[in-house]
Design a protein around this motif. Structure first.
Motif, mmCIF file in Angstrom:
data_model
loop_
_atom_site.group_PDB
_atom_site.id
_atom_site.type_symbol
_atom_site.label_atom_id
_atom_site.label_comp_id
_atom_site.label_asym_id
_atom_site.label_seq_id
_atom_site.Cartn_x
_atom_site.Cartn_y
_atom_site.Cartn_z
ATOM 1 N N SER A 228 24.656 51.415 62.297
ATOM 2 C CA SER A 228 23.218 51.610 62.499
ATOM 3 C C SER A 228 22.616 52.228 61.246
ATOM 4 O O SER A 228 23.278 52.982 60.538
ATOM 5 N N SER B 166 15.362 55.458 57.607
ATOM 6 C CA SER B 166 15.491 55.090 59.013
ATOM 7 C C SER B 166 14.729 56.086 59.887
ATOM 8 O O SER B 166 15.209 57.186 60.154
ATOM 9 N N ALA C 23 14.176 56.169 63.085
ATOM 10 C CA ALA C 23 14.882 56.529 64.322
ATOM 11 C C ALA C 23 15.972 57.558 64.039
ATOM 12 O O ALA C 23 16.136 58.528 64.785
ATOM 13 N N TYR C 24 16.717 57.363 62.965
ATOM 14 C CA TYR C 24 17.764 58.325 62.604
ATOM 15 C C TYR C 24 17.150 59.685 62.276
ATOM 16 O O TYR C 24 17.682 60.722 62.668
ATOM 17 N N THR D 50 26.899 50.526 74.558
ATOM 18 C CA THR D 50 25.959 50.075 73.533
ATOM 19 C C THR D 50 26.152 48.608 73.187
ATOM 20 O O THR D 50 25.226 47.967 72.694
ATOM 21 N N TYR E 69 23.371 46.451 74.195
ATOM 22 C CA TYR E 69 22.048 46.676 73.612
ATOM 23 C C TYR E 69 21.932 46.165 72.179
ATOM 24 O O TYR E 69 20.881 46.283 71.567
ATOM 25 N N ASN F 252 21.595 43.300 70.976
ATOM 26 C CA ASN F 252 20.573 42.269 70.754
ATOM 27 C C ASN F 252 19.152 42.829 70.839
ATOM 28 O O ASN F 252 18.196 42.119 70.574
ATOM 29 N N LEU F 253 19.007 44.109 71.184
ATOM 30 C CA LEU F 253 17.685 44.732 71.282
ATOM 31 C C LEU F 253 17.313 45.550 70.053
ATOM 32 O O LEU F 253 16.136 45.697 69.741
ATOM 33 N N SER F 254 18.307 46.115 69.376
ATOM 34 C CA SER F 254 18.019 47.006 68.251
ATOM 35 C C SER F 254 19.247 47.137 67.362
ATOM 36 O O SER F 254 20.377 47.059 67.834
ATOM 37 N N ASN F 255 19.000 47.345 66.079
ATOM 38 C CA ASN F 255 20.119 47.649 65.186
ATOM 39 C C ASN F 255 20.283 49.157 65.025
ATOM 40 O O ASN F 255 21.212 49.614 64.385
ATOM 41 N N ALA F 256 19.383 49.930 65.630
ATOM 42 C CA ALA F 256 19.435 51.395 65.543
ATOM 43 C C ALA F 256 20.012 51.952 66.841
ATOM 44 O O ALA F 256 19.283 52.405 67.718
ATOM 45 N N ILE F 257 21.318 51.870 66.969
ATOM 46 C CA ILE F 257 22.017 52.361 68.156
ATOM 47 C C ILE F 257 22.901 53.516 67.713
ATOM 48 O O ILE F 257 23.796 53.340 66.890
#
Length: 106
Positions: free
Chosen positions: A3, A9, A11-12, A39, A42, A44-49
């Motif tokens: 991620s 980033s 989100a990070y 995870t 998920y 396919n929903l986000s690369n920030a996991i």
């Protein structure tokens, strides 16, 4: 997959902000989590996991993980609730990508 992390980033950066609100002396750094988590569903929903557990484990806690009488302490439960409360509040702020300041060179 790895991620995104660091100042580029948002989100990070929000996760780091939240961790440091609850654990002000913590050094926040990306690493690997070897456990298999949900995870996978998920990706396919986000690369920030980000896989993060907001509690403190001691050696005496380890045998109880996924074992008989699995539990965490009341103090850790309070930390977990406090962490997720702050994470939700922090993630409600607008996410902004930090500029590198080189736009005038392009």
């Amino acid at each position: 997959p790895t991620s995104p992390y660091g100042k580029d980033s948002p989100a990070y950066m929000r996760l780091q902000e939240t961790i440091q609100q609850i654990y002000p002396d913590a050094l926040v750094t990306p690493t690997f989590m070897l456990a298999n988590t949900d995870t996978l569903h998920y990706l396919n929903l986000s690369n920030a996991i980000y896989r993060f557990n907001p509690y403190v484990l001691t050696p005496s806690d380890l045998p109880r993980l996924h074992g008989v009488n699995e539990r965490i302490s009341v103090k850790n439960y309070e930390r977990v609730m406090n962490f997720y409360y702050h994470l939700i509040i922090n993630m409600d702020k607008p996410l902004e990508v930090q500029s590198h300041g080189h736009e005038d060179e392009l």
